[in-house]
Design an enzyme around this catalytic site. Structure first.
Site, PDB file in Angstrom:
ATOM      1  N   GLN A  38      -4.402   7.157   3.201  1.00  0.00           N
ATOM      2  CA  GLN A  38      -3.060   7.506   2.739  1.00  0.00           C
ATOM      3  C   GLN A  38      -3.021   8.812   1.942  1.00  0.00           C
ATOM      4  O   GLN A  38      -1.953   9.410   1.813  1.00  0.00           O
ATOM      5  CB  GLN A  38      -2.488   6.361   1.902  1.00  0.00           C
ATOM      6  CG  GLN A  38      -2.281   5.101   2.726  1.00  0.00           C
ATOM      7  CD  GLN A  38      -1.654   3.976   1.916  1.00  0.00           C
ATOM      8  OE1 GLN A  38      -2.361   3.205   1.294  1.00  0.00           O
ATOM      9  NE2 GLN A  38      -0.345   3.877   1.930  1.00  0.00           N
ATOM     10  N   HIS A  58      -2.845   9.975  16.552  1.00  0.00           N
ATOM     11  CA  HIS A  58      -3.012  11.031  17.552  1.00  0.00           C
ATOM     12  C   HIS A  58      -2.706  10.550  18.967  1.00  0.00           C
ATOM     13  O   HIS A  58      -2.179  11.302  19.780  1.00  0.00           O
ATOM     14  CB  HIS A  58      -4.443  11.600  17.486  1.00  0.00           C
ATOM     15  CG  HIS A  58      -4.732  12.272  16.179  1.00  0.00           C
ATOM     16  ND1 HIS A  58      -5.951  12.224  15.559  1.00  0.00           N
ATOM     17  CD2 HIS A  58      -3.933  12.985  15.356  1.00  0.00           C
ATOM     18  CE1 HIS A  58      -5.898  12.889  14.416  1.00  0.00           C
ATOM     19  NE2 HIS A  58      -4.683  13.359  14.272  1.00  0.00           N
ATOM     20  N   ASP A  71      -3.210  13.460   8.769  1.00  0.00           N
ATOM     21  CA  ASP A  71      -4.202  14.531   8.971  1.00  0.00           C
ATOM     22  C   ASP A  71      -4.450  15.311   7.673  1.00  0.00           C
ATOM     23  O   ASP A  71      -5.575  15.696   7.383  1.00  0.00           O
ATOM     24  CB  ASP A  71      -3.736  15.517  10.053  1.00  0.00           C
ATOM     25  CG  ASP A  71      -3.852  14.917  11.457  1.00  0.00           C
ATOM     26  OD1 ASP A  71      -4.339  13.779  11.594  1.00  0.00           O
ATOM     27  OD2 ASP A  71      -3.449  15.605  12.422  1.00  0.00           O
ATOM     28  N   ARG A  96      -8.097   3.048  -9.013  1.00  0.00           N
ATOM     29  CA  ARG A  96      -8.555   2.349  -7.816  1.00  0.00           C
ATOM     30  C   ARG A  96      -8.358   3.264  -6.602  1.00  0.00           C
ATOM     31  O   ARG A  96      -7.239   3.707  -6.348  1.00  0.00           O
ATOM     32  CB  ARG A  96      -7.736   1.057  -7.649  1.00  0.00           C
ATOM     33  CG  ARG A  96      -8.088   0.305  -6.406  1.00  0.00           C
ATOM     34  CD  ARG A  96      -7.206  -0.925  -6.148  1.00  0.00           C
ATOM     35  NE  ARG A  96      -7.493  -1.339  -4.795  1.00  0.00           N
ATOM     36  CZ  ARG A  96      -6.686  -2.012  -3.992  1.00  0.00           C
ATOM     37  NH1 ARG A  96      -5.501  -2.409  -4.426  1.00  0.00           N
ATOM     38  NH2 ARG A  96      -7.039  -2.311  -2.768  1.00  0.00           N
ATOM     39  N   HIS A 141     -10.003  -0.232   3.136  1.00  0.00           N
ATOM     40  CA  HIS A 141      -8.539  -0.212   3.042  1.00  0.00           C
ATOM     41  C   HIS A 141      -7.995   0.276   4.390  1.00  0.00           C
ATOM     42  O   HIS A 141      -7.331   1.299   4.474  1.00  0.00           O
ATOM     43  CB  HIS A 141      -8.087   0.671   1.873  1.00  0.00           C
ATOM     44  CG  HIS A 141      -6.717   0.345   1.362  1.00  0.00           C
ATOM     45  ND1 HIS A 141      -6.462   0.046   0.039  1.00  0.00           N
ATOM     46  CD2 HIS A 141      -5.516   0.266   1.991  1.00  0.00           C
ATOM     47  CE1 HIS A 141      -5.155  -0.198  -0.128  1.00  0.00           C
ATOM     48  NE2 HIS A 141      -4.568  -0.065   1.044  1.00  0.00           N
ATOM     49  N   ASN A 185      -9.143  -4.863   1.307  1.00  0.00           N
ATOM     50  CA  ASN A 185      -7.769  -4.873   0.850  1.00  0.00           C
ATOM     51  C   ASN A 185      -6.865  -5.632   1.820  1.00  0.00           C
ATOM     52  O   ASN A 185      -6.782  -5.286   2.990  1.00  0.00           O
ATOM     53  CB  ASN A 185      -7.248  -3.434   0.728  1.00  0.00           C
ATOM     54  CG  ASN A 185      -5.822  -3.398   0.207  1.00  0.00           C
ATOM     55  OD1 ASN A 185      -5.578  -3.719  -0.949  1.00  0.00           O
ATOM     56  ND2 ASN A 185      -4.875  -3.054   1.068  1.00  0.00           N
ATOM     57  N   GLU A 186      -6.195  -6.672   1.317  1.00  0.00           N
ATOM     58  CA  GLU A 186      -5.155  -7.387   2.052  1.00  0.00           C
ATOM     59  C   GLU A 186      -5.584  -7.887   3.427  1.00  0.00           C
ATOM     60  O   GLU A 186      -5.079  -7.441   4.461  1.00  0.00           O
ATOM     61  CB  GLU A 186      -3.903  -6.507   2.178  1.00  0.00           C
ATOM     62  CG  GLU A 186      -3.315  -6.137   0.832  1.00  0.00           C
ATOM     63  CD  GLU A 186      -1.982  -5.383   0.938  1.00  0.00           C
ATOM     64  OE1 GLU A 186      -1.635  -4.928   2.033  1.00  0.00           O
ATOM     65  OE2 GLU A 186      -1.301  -5.260  -0.097  1.00  0.00           O
ATOM     66  N   ASN A 326      -2.324  -8.254  -4.643  1.00  0.00           N
ATOM     67  CA  ASN A 326      -1.284  -7.223  -4.645  1.00  0.00           C
ATOM     68  C   ASN A 326       0.044  -7.944  -4.505  1.00  0.00           C
ATOM     69  O   ASN A 326       0.150  -8.905  -3.739  1.00  0.00           O
ATOM     70  CB  ASN A 326      -1.456  -6.273  -3.454  1.00  0.00           C
ATOM     71  CG  ASN A 326      -2.853  -5.663  -3.375  1.00  0.00           C
ATOM     72  OD1 ASN A 326      -3.636  -5.772  -4.318  1.00  0.00           O
ATOM     73  ND2 ASN A 326      -3.157  -5.032  -2.257  1.00  0.00           N
ATOM     74  N   TYR A 328       4.438  -7.558  -4.194  1.00  0.00           N
ATOM     75  CA  TYR A 328       5.639  -6.739  -4.084  1.00  0.00           C
ATOM     76  C   TYR A 328       6.923  -7.557  -4.025  1.00  0.00           C
ATOM     77  O   TYR A 328       7.929  -7.162  -4.575  1.00  0.00           O
ATOM     78  CB  TYR A 328       5.560  -5.850  -2.825  1.00  0.00           C
ATOM     79  CG  TYR A 328       4.474  -4.810  -2.926  1.00  0.00           C
ATOM     80  CD1 TYR A 328       4.717  -3.598  -3.562  1.00  0.00           C
ATOM     81  CD2 TYR A 328       3.193  -5.048  -2.419  1.00  0.00           C
ATOM     82  CE1 TYR A 328       3.715  -2.638  -3.686  1.00  0.00           C
ATOM     83  CE2 TYR A 328       2.190  -4.102  -2.543  1.00  0.00           C
ATOM     84  CZ  TYR A 328       2.454  -2.899  -3.177  1.00  0.00           C
ATOM     85  OH  TYR A 328       1.466  -1.966  -3.310  1.00  0.00           O
ATOM     86  N   GLU A 399      -2.217  -4.207  -7.048  1.00  0.00           N
ATOM     87  CA  GLU A 399      -1.132  -3.326  -6.607  1.00  0.00           C
ATOM     88  C   GLU A 399       0.175  -3.968  -7.024  1.00  0.00           C
ATOM     89  O   GLU A 399       0.325  -5.187  -6.922  1.00  0.00           O
ATOM     90  CB  GLU A 399      -1.076  -3.167  -5.076  1.00  0.00           C
ATOM     91  CG  GLU A 399      -2.183  -2.348  -4.466  1.00  0.00           C
ATOM     92  CD  GLU A 399      -2.012  -2.185  -2.945  1.00  0.00           C
ATOM     93  OE1 GLU A 399      -0.896  -2.385  -2.422  1.00  0.00           O
ATOM     94  OE2 GLU A 399      -3.016  -1.869  -2.289  1.00  0.00           O
TER      95      GLU A 399
HETATM   96  C1  LIG Z   1      -8.736  19.511  12.715  1.00  0.00           C
HETATM   97  O1  LIG Z   1      -7.439  18.994  12.990  1.00  0.00           O
HETATM   98  C2  LIG Z   1      -6.419  19.942  12.892  1.00  0.00           C
HETATM   99  C3  LIG Z   1      -5.118  19.208  13.108  1.00  0.00           C
HETATM  100  O2  LIG Z   1      -4.921  18.324  12.053  1.00  0.00           O
HETATM  101  C4  LIG Z   1      -6.621  21.048  13.900  1.00  0.00           C
HETATM  102  O3  LIG Z   1      -5.605  22.031  13.757  1.00  0.00           O
HETATM  103  C5  LIG Z   1      -7.987  21.686  13.677  1.00  0.00           C
HETATM  104  O4  LIG Z   1      -8.242  22.625  14.701  1.00  0.00           O
HETATM  105  C6  LIG Z   1      -9.077  20.626  13.696  1.00  0.00           C
HETATM  106  N1  LIG Z   1     -10.333  21.230  13.287  1.00  0.00           N
HETATM  107  C7  LIG Z   1     -11.449  21.009  13.927  1.00  0.00           C
HETATM  108  C8  LIG Z   1     -12.663  21.670  13.351  1.00  0.00           C
HETATM  109  O5  LIG Z   1     -11.505  20.331  14.947  1.00  0.00           O
END
Ligand SMILES: *[C@@H]1O[C@H](CO)[C@@H](O)[C@H](O)[C@H]1NC(C)=O
Ligand SMILES: *[C@@H]1O[C@H](CO)[C@@H](O)[C@H](O)[C@H]1NC(C)=O
Length: 501
Positions: A38, A58, A71, A96, A141, A185-186, A326, A328, A399
């Site tokens: 996260q 992805h 990412d 944590r 997690h 976790n959970e 946790n 909520y 949490e």
């Molecule tokens: C890592 O991921 C990013 C996208 O999040 C990409 O633009 C980048 O080229 C990637 N780097 C490698 C070393 O693969």
């Protein structure tokens, strides 16, 4: 003493009494939490392996609101100093965070430890300790190495070895400085929500079957990791290890549903608690019976809930140093109507295994997250139920926090949520004698909220996701929480002296 002095003294005494009256016990610790996927970002730096969340975001971007992904997230991989600084500004007693399994072990297995992964967590741990903040590590997690997922993940019995090997690596590297560990976790999300809904990572839907395989092997994996610490590390470092459950307080919709509701508690909390925290161990007997009967009626040769051997029961039993959970939200429970569709246990409308439907009370305020209504007294009742059901244990609340949608820094609703829940926890401690010793605010910084992406905020600090540096800015709730920690009391909301962050 003049009359005036006497009055002043009297007022001072009353005030001291009042604030003393709402203080948490000495030694009670306040913290905040995050999770690797996260916040860390840096999904492909160095030799980090791919994990199940990398794969989901992805391969099926539409699974996530606004096609968001983790990412970069808060880029805590590069900005960890900022996280340490704000944790220190808040005065947190502990922080944590979780280790990304595939960042530490790129292959998922301990044949290779990533130097960069190892150093990242070393830096974070040392940075926290320099500021007097205890690190509290979650080993799992939700970001399983994809390679292990391809081999069945939590439904493959070998996960018990894989997880234990990973835990041993983490203890070996960090247990000299880290005294608090959460294995998983959970589990109800890892097993039940994953396999019953098919909408989070790994996106596999196999309701009522795969979830129970996961439950069994996850409990064994937790137990093995606990036993490794207990035998090999505890004598030297004297830390504490436990699992943390996601608990929802269940109330009967009306009196006739008392028994159904109690069964649902033994299903949600019990499948992951009875094996660990009771004298007999094993599955909660009433739930084991119901699933066995359902399975038989459905034509299975044996229960969909896999049996434990006596050896396994003994292996899991007692593997805790605290009870972690946790919290909520709450639900009302009634019998499902004929033909009513129940889906996505435990976060939506019911539990098909028990033919239990879940509703909410009209007085519970709806938050801006689909699954989340506010009922502060639920946490006190939950604590009372845990004590009644499993006995007097040390309890960590790991949490608790409020989901909002906007970027507002003046988050009075979040302050109210924290205040009202802290008050109920304080009542549980002082009136009901429940031994709660830690409270954890979820979460330190706005972050990637799983399938809700960045559309849902839980942060004490706002994060500017447009800013390459991911600037962190304290919300009003951060100032409130800082004052809670400073005064050891929840009752600070009406004082205007907490605007110094
Ligand atoms: C890592 O991921 C990013 C996208 O999040 C990409 O633009 C980048 O080229 C990637 N780097 C490698 C070393 O693969
Ligand atoms: C709470 O649990 C801790 C850890 O076991 C123990 O040291 C402490 O005495 C307990 N406190 C109460 C009030 O029972």
């Amino acid at each position: 003493m003049s009359t005036f002095e006497a009055v002043v003294l009297w007022v001072l005494l009353i005030c001291a009494d009042l604030s003393d009256g709402v203080k948490f016990p000495p030694g009670f610790l306040f913290g905040s939490a995050t999770a690797s996927y996260q916040v860390e970002g840096a999904w492909n730096v160095s030799d980090k392996g791919e994990n199940t969340w990398d794969r989901l975001v992805h391969s099926n971007p539409d699974a996530i609101k606004n096609r968001d992904n983790g990412d970069v997230a808060c880029d805590s991989y590069h900005n960890w100093r900022d996280d340490v600084k704000i944790a220190s500004d808040l005065g947190l007693h502990f922080y944590r965070f979780s280790i990304s399994w595939a960042r530490l072990l790129p292959t998922g297995l301990p044949d290779r430890i990533s130097e960069d992964g190892k150093n990242y967590y070393n830096n974070l741990i040392d940075g926290l300790l320099e500021k007097g903040i205890q690190p509290l590590i979650t080993l799992y997690h939700w970001d399983l190495p994809q390679r292990l997922q391809d081999l069945g993940g939590w439904t493959n019995p070998l996960i018990v070895e894989w997880f234990a090997d990973y835990a041993r690596v983490a203890y070996t590297l960090y247990a000299d400085r880290v005294k608090g560990w959460i294995t998983i976790n959970e589990p109800v999300i890892v097993c039940d929500f994953v396999y019953n809904s098919g909408i989070i990572a790994p996106p596999i839907k196999d309701p009522g079957f795969a979830n129970y395989l996961c439950t069994k092997f996850l409990l064994l994996a937790h137990a093995k990791a606990w036993r490794i610490y207990d035998k090999e590390f505890k004598p030297k470092y004297n830390g504490k290890v436990g699992i943390t459950n996601h608990l929802i307080w269940m109330e009967p919709f009306s009196n006739e549903y008392e028994e159904l509701t109690e069964n649902l508690r033994h299903y949600l909390a019990g499948l992951y608690s009875h094996p660990i925290y009771t004298k007999d161990g094993g599955w909660p007997p009433e739930i084991e019976k119901i699933i066995a009967e359902n399975s038989k009626r459905q034509g299975y040769p044996r229960s969909r809930l896999p049996a434990f051997t006596q050896e396994e029961i003994d292996f899991i039993k007692g593997t805790y140093d605290f009870y972690g959970f946790n919290f909520y939200t709450s639900r009302l429970v009634r019998k499902a109507r004929d033909g009513e569709t129940l889906s996505n246990w435990p976060l939506e409308n019911g539990c098909p295994e028990l033919s239990a439907a879940m509703e909410v009370h009209p007085s519970w305020k709806k938050t801006e997250s689909d699954w989340f209504w506010i009922n502060p007294v639920g946490i006190r009742k939950m604590l009372g139920w845990l004590k009644k059901t499993y006995g007097d244990m040390e309890i960590f609340i790991l949490e608790n926090g409020l989901a909002t949608k906007d970027y507002n820094l003046n988050d009075e609703d979040r302050i109210k949520y924290y205040r009202d829940h802290l008050e109920q926890i304080w009542l549980a401690i002082t009136e009901d004698g429940v031994n709660v010793t830690r409270y954890t605010a979820w979460t330190l910084v706005d972050n990637f909220e799983w399938i809700f992406g960045y559309s849902v905020k839980f942060g004490l600090y706002e994060v500017d996701f447009e800013d390459p540096k991911r600037k962190r800015t304290p919300r009003a709730s951060a100032k409130y929480y800082k004052e809670v920690i400073r005064t050891h009391s929840f009752d600070v909301a009406n004082k205007n002296n907490y605007d110094e962050l």
